[in-house]
Design an enzyme around this catalytic site. Structure first.
Site, PDB file in Angstrom:
ATOM      1  N   LYS A  70       0.819  -1.355   0.027  1.00 23.61           N
ATOM      2  CA  LYS A  70      -0.080  -0.043  -0.134  1.00 23.61           C
ATOM      3  C   LYS A  70       0.853   1.419   0.016  1.00 23.61           C
ATOM      4  O   LYS A  70       1.922   1.336   0.706  1.00 23.61           O
ATOM      5  CB  LYS A  70      -0.899  -0.105   1.382  1.00 23.61           C
ATOM      6  CG  LYS A  70      -1.982   1.352   1.343  1.00 23.61           C
ATOM      7  CD  LYS A  70      -2.943   1.227   2.456  1.00 23.61           C
ATOM      8  CE  LYS A  70      -3.628   2.431   2.766  1.00 23.61           C
ATOM      9  NZ  LYS A  70      -4.590   2.303   3.768  1.00 23.61           N
ATOM     10  N   GLU A  78      -9.734  12.350  11.396  1.00 24.95           N
ATOM     11  CA  GLU A  78      -8.526  11.084  11.714  1.00 24.95           C
ATOM     12  C   GLU A  78      -7.742  11.555  13.105  1.00 24.95           C
ATOM     13  O   GLU A  78      -7.388  12.421  13.224  1.00 24.95           O
ATOM     14  CB  GLU A  78      -7.640  10.832  10.749  1.00 24.95           C
ATOM     15  CG  GLU A  78      -7.028   9.549  10.906  1.00 24.95           C
ATOM     16  CD  GLU A  78      -6.215   8.914   9.891  1.00 24.95           C
ATOM     17  OE1 GLU A  78      -6.422   9.379   8.796  1.00 24.95           O
ATOM     18  OE2 GLU A  78      -5.610   7.941  10.082  1.00 24.95           O
ATOM     19  N   GLU A 136      -7.631  -1.412   2.256  1.00 27.60           N
ATOM     20  CA  GLU A 136      -7.161  -0.191   2.810  1.00 27.60           C
ATOM     21  C   GLU A 136      -7.275   0.198   4.412  1.00 27.60           C
ATOM     22  O   GLU A 136      -6.153   0.514   4.904  1.00 27.60           O
ATOM     23  CB  GLU A 136      -7.712   1.138   2.217  1.00 27.60           C
ATOM     24  CG  GLU A 136      -7.492   1.244   0.738  1.00 27.60           C
ATOM     25  CD  GLU A 136      -8.182   2.555   0.213  1.00 27.60           C
ATOM     26  OE1 GLU A 136      -9.093   2.451  -0.791  1.00 27.60           O
ATOM     27  OE2 GLU A 136      -8.111   3.742   0.854  1.00 27.60           O
ATOM     28  N   GLU A 164     -11.638  10.408  -5.973  1.00 25.94           N
ATOM     29  CA  GLU A 164     -11.628  10.346  -4.311  1.00 25.94           C
ATOM     30  C   GLU A 164     -10.995  11.500  -3.857  1.00 25.94           C
ATOM     31  O   GLU A 164     -11.372  12.219  -3.124  1.00 25.94           O
ATOM     32  CB  GLU A 164     -11.055   8.960  -4.029  1.00 25.94           C
ATOM     33  CG  GLU A 164     -11.029   8.954  -2.406  1.00 25.94           C
ATOM     34  CD  GLU A 164     -10.571   7.593  -1.961  1.00 25.94           C
ATOM     35  OE1 GLU A 164     -11.241   6.470  -2.517  1.00 25.94           O
ATOM     36  OE2 GLU A 164      -9.783   7.550  -0.955  1.00 25.94           O
ATOM     37  N   LYS A 170     -12.590  14.583  -1.501  1.00 24.24           N
ATOM     38  CA  LYS A 170     -11.985  14.805  -0.525  1.00 24.24           C
ATOM     39  C   LYS A 170     -11.604  16.525  -0.251  1.00 24.24           C
ATOM     40  O   LYS A 170     -11.836  17.075   0.950  1.00 24.24           O
ATOM     41  CB  LYS A 170     -10.702  14.157   0.089  1.00 24.24           C
ATOM     42  CG  LYS A 170     -10.875  12.594   0.558  1.00 24.24           C
ATOM     43  CD  LYS A 170      -9.784  11.750   0.522  1.00 24.24           C
ATOM     44  CE  LYS A 170      -9.969  10.541   0.806  1.00 24.24           C
ATOM     45  NZ  LYS A 170      -8.927   9.627   0.763  1.00 24.24           N
TER      46      LYS A 170
HETATM   47  C1  LIG Z   1      -4.825  10.625   3.206  1.00 23.48           C
HETATM   48  C2  LIG Z   1      -6.130  11.223   3.277  1.00 23.48           C
HETATM   49  O1  LIG Z   1      -7.173  10.377   3.554  1.00 23.48           O
HETATM   50  C3  LIG Z   1      -6.812   8.857   4.256  1.00 23.48           C
HETATM   51  C4  LIG Z   1      -7.786   8.842   5.364  1.00 23.48           C
HETATM   52  C5  LIG Z   1      -9.069   8.488   5.008  1.00 23.48           C
HETATM   53  C6  LIG Z   1      -9.302   7.710   3.853  1.00 23.48           C
HETATM   54  C7  LIG Z   1      -8.254   7.355   3.053  1.00 23.48           C
HETATM   55  C8  LIG Z   1      -8.394   6.758   1.890  1.00 23.48           C
HETATM   56  O2  LIG Z   1      -9.672   6.062   1.711  1.00 23.48           O
HETATM   57  O3  LIG Z   1      -7.718   6.544   0.891  1.00 23.48           O
HETATM   58  C9  LIG Z   1      -6.862   7.766   3.514  1.00 23.48           C
HETATM   59  O4  LIG Z   1      -6.293   6.626   3.865  1.00 23.48           O
HETATM   60  C10 LIG Z   1      -6.399  12.415   2.989  1.00 23.48           C
HETATM   61  O5  LIG Z   1      -7.478  12.836   3.112  1.00 23.48           O
HETATM   62  O6  LIG Z   1      -5.551  13.307   2.509  1.00 23.48           O
HETATM   63 MG   LIG Z   2      -9.336   5.446  -0.198  1.00 20.35          MG
END
Ligand SMILES: C=C(O[C@H]1C=CC=C(C(=O)O)[C@@H]1O)C(=O)O
Ligand SMILES: [Mg+2]
Length: 440
Positions: free
Chosen positions: A193, A243, A287, A421, A425
């Site tokens: 990952k 988080e 993930e 994605e 975000k």
């Molecule tokens: C690295 C990030 O999200 C992380 C936290 C939640 C979900 C994530 C995802 O689904 O990829 C990432 O691991 C960001 O928002 O910059």
């Molecule tokens: Mg993701």
């Protein structure tokens, strides 16, 4: 907020009664006030703000003590009373050692503020912190000057900026290449990952007020940590992160694996359906699972007992929803925050797995410096500490905003979907900057 002469004297008397050594603190109750509006009026180059998920918030200015590395942080925290959670160092650590283009946000930076206003829903209190490591009388002089410089609060100005241009680093083409490489069989054999990220820089047609921006952002994300750090009076690092890296009180530590993402639906039915698909989706589960395993393993080395809860929860935010699993641990109260920070950061929710090869790939290939994005921000005291992973964040200077987003790339990730994605975000912050923000 203006203090009367007798209130000021009351605080000074408290400090005079304390031992004239180490770090000391005095406190007075205030009427309720809008912390971000108050902060905006203060003239200090160092200003900051922190709100946790329980809506406890604090605004701070100035520094009675600054610390620029983890060894020093450990040394000062050893001087803090283990039964006291009031003397607090606030700050952050960068994603990695690379800190080019982030001049006032070095790898580690923590301060014991000169003043803090804390608001926990019930009480609003002003704290003044004193550093008697050097001559106490000089310290009293500095405190007096800092008091004289305090300004009354005024309502925040409106933000009415427009975006002039947008630039993504890496761009869509580069992103495709990077995702292809990470998902290739050869790469997957050694690195399962990598959380690849993007910097989206927006040029603005006028000055943006970071305090107004944060206030609007936290209204959209009431369940998140919310933070702002400014050390040079110009550049602000701010964000609303869902988080938690960890929080601890005595021997109880709570952490979480937050990874795996879907957009919010436009109707309650669609939203529920997208959430259900997310809970059942193998790529998103992977993930998340990699984060759970890595955090559990690292915590096991430091803890007396670790428990990753089985239940996968959904965390619903303004524009996205995430998978989350909670992790609890029992630790020795003597365990230093420095050890926890070094062990847990960066988690595979922002770095990858194995950590070293994922971080190496990130530093070599993203093409920009993450700085404090995906670092850890928060505070620590003798008895308690609380750190958030600094995602959903932005670096804001008067006419420019750089917002950041990453996505966990594992076997089965599709470049185009992961690019979407990233856009989901950053949608909340882009909308706040410009109603019809330049779309990618
Ligand atoms: C690295 C990030 O999200 C992380 C936290 C939640 C979900 C994530 C995802 O689904 O990829 C990432 O691991 C960001 O928002 O910059
Ligand atoms: Mg993701």
């Amino acid at each position: 907020m203006r203090l009367s002469a007798s209130q000021f004297q009351f605080l000074i008397d408290q400090l005079r009664q304390a031992p004239q050594q180490g770090f000391q603190q005095a406190c007075i109750q205030l009427n309720k006030l809008d912390l971000l509006a108050w902060l905006n009026q203060q003239q200090h180059t160092t200003r900051g703000y922190w709100k946790n998920k329980h809506r406890q918030q604090v605004a701070f200015i100035g520094a009675a003590k600054s610390v620029l590395d983890l060894e020093q942080l450990q040394a000062v925290s050893e001087q803090l009373d283990k039964s006291n959670n009031q003397l607090r160092f606030y700050g952050g650590i960068a994603f990695s050692q690379q800190s080019a283009q982030w001049p006032s946000f070095p790898q580690h930076r923590f301060i014991l503020p000169r003043f803090e206003i804390r608001c926990d829903g019930e009480y609003t209190r002003l704290f003044v912190n004193a550093n008697f490591q050097q001559q106490p009388e000089l310290e009293y002089q500095r405190i007096k000057q800092a008091f004289a410089a305090l300004r009354p609060s005024r309502p925040l100005p409106e933000n009415a900026t427009k975006a002039l241009s947008r630039q993504d680093q890496p761009n869509a083409q580069q992103w495709q290449k990077l995702v292809d490489e990470v998902t290739s069989d050869e790469f997957q054999q050694h690195t399962a990952k990598v959380v690849l990220s993007r910097q989206t820089s927006i040029q603005l047609n006028g000055e943006i007020n970071p305090f107004t921006l944060l206030q609007q952002w936290q209204q959209k994300e009431p369940k998140c940590y919310s933070f702002l750090f400014q050390f040079d009076g110009i550049n602000s690092f701010l964000g609303c992160s869902p988080e938690r890296l960890y929080s601890r009180e005595g021997s109880q530590l709570v952490s979480e694996a937050l990874a795996g993402t879907a957009p919010r639906g436009v109707s309650p039915e669609q939203d529920q359906q997208l959430g259900q698909l997310l809970l059942e989706d193998a790529k998103n589960q992977l993930e998340n699972q990699l984060v759970v395993e890595d955090l559990s393993r690292r915590l096991q080395e430091l803890s007396l007992h670790v428990n990753a809860l089985e239940q996968l929860e959904l965390v619903k935010l303004d524009r996205v929803q995430h998978l989350k699993r909670r992790i609890q641990a029992r630790i020795s109260p003597a365990l230093a925050d420095r050890s926890l920070l070094q062990a847990l950061h960066p988690t595979p929710a922002v770095g990858g797995l194995p950590r070293s090869s994922a971080v190496e790939f990130i530093l070599k290939n993203e093409g920009y410096a993450r700085g404090w994005y995906a670092g850890a921000v928060g505070w620590l005291s003798g008895a308690q500490s609380e750190f958030s992973v600094a995602i959903r964040s932005a670096l804001v200077s008067p006419q420019q905003l750089s917002s950041f987003a990453g996505a966990g790339i594992v076997a089965g990730s599709q470049a185009a979907q992961e690019w979407q994605e990233l856009n989901h975000k950053i949608a909340t912050i882009l909308q706040l900057v410009d109603e019809d923000a330049l779309l990618d």
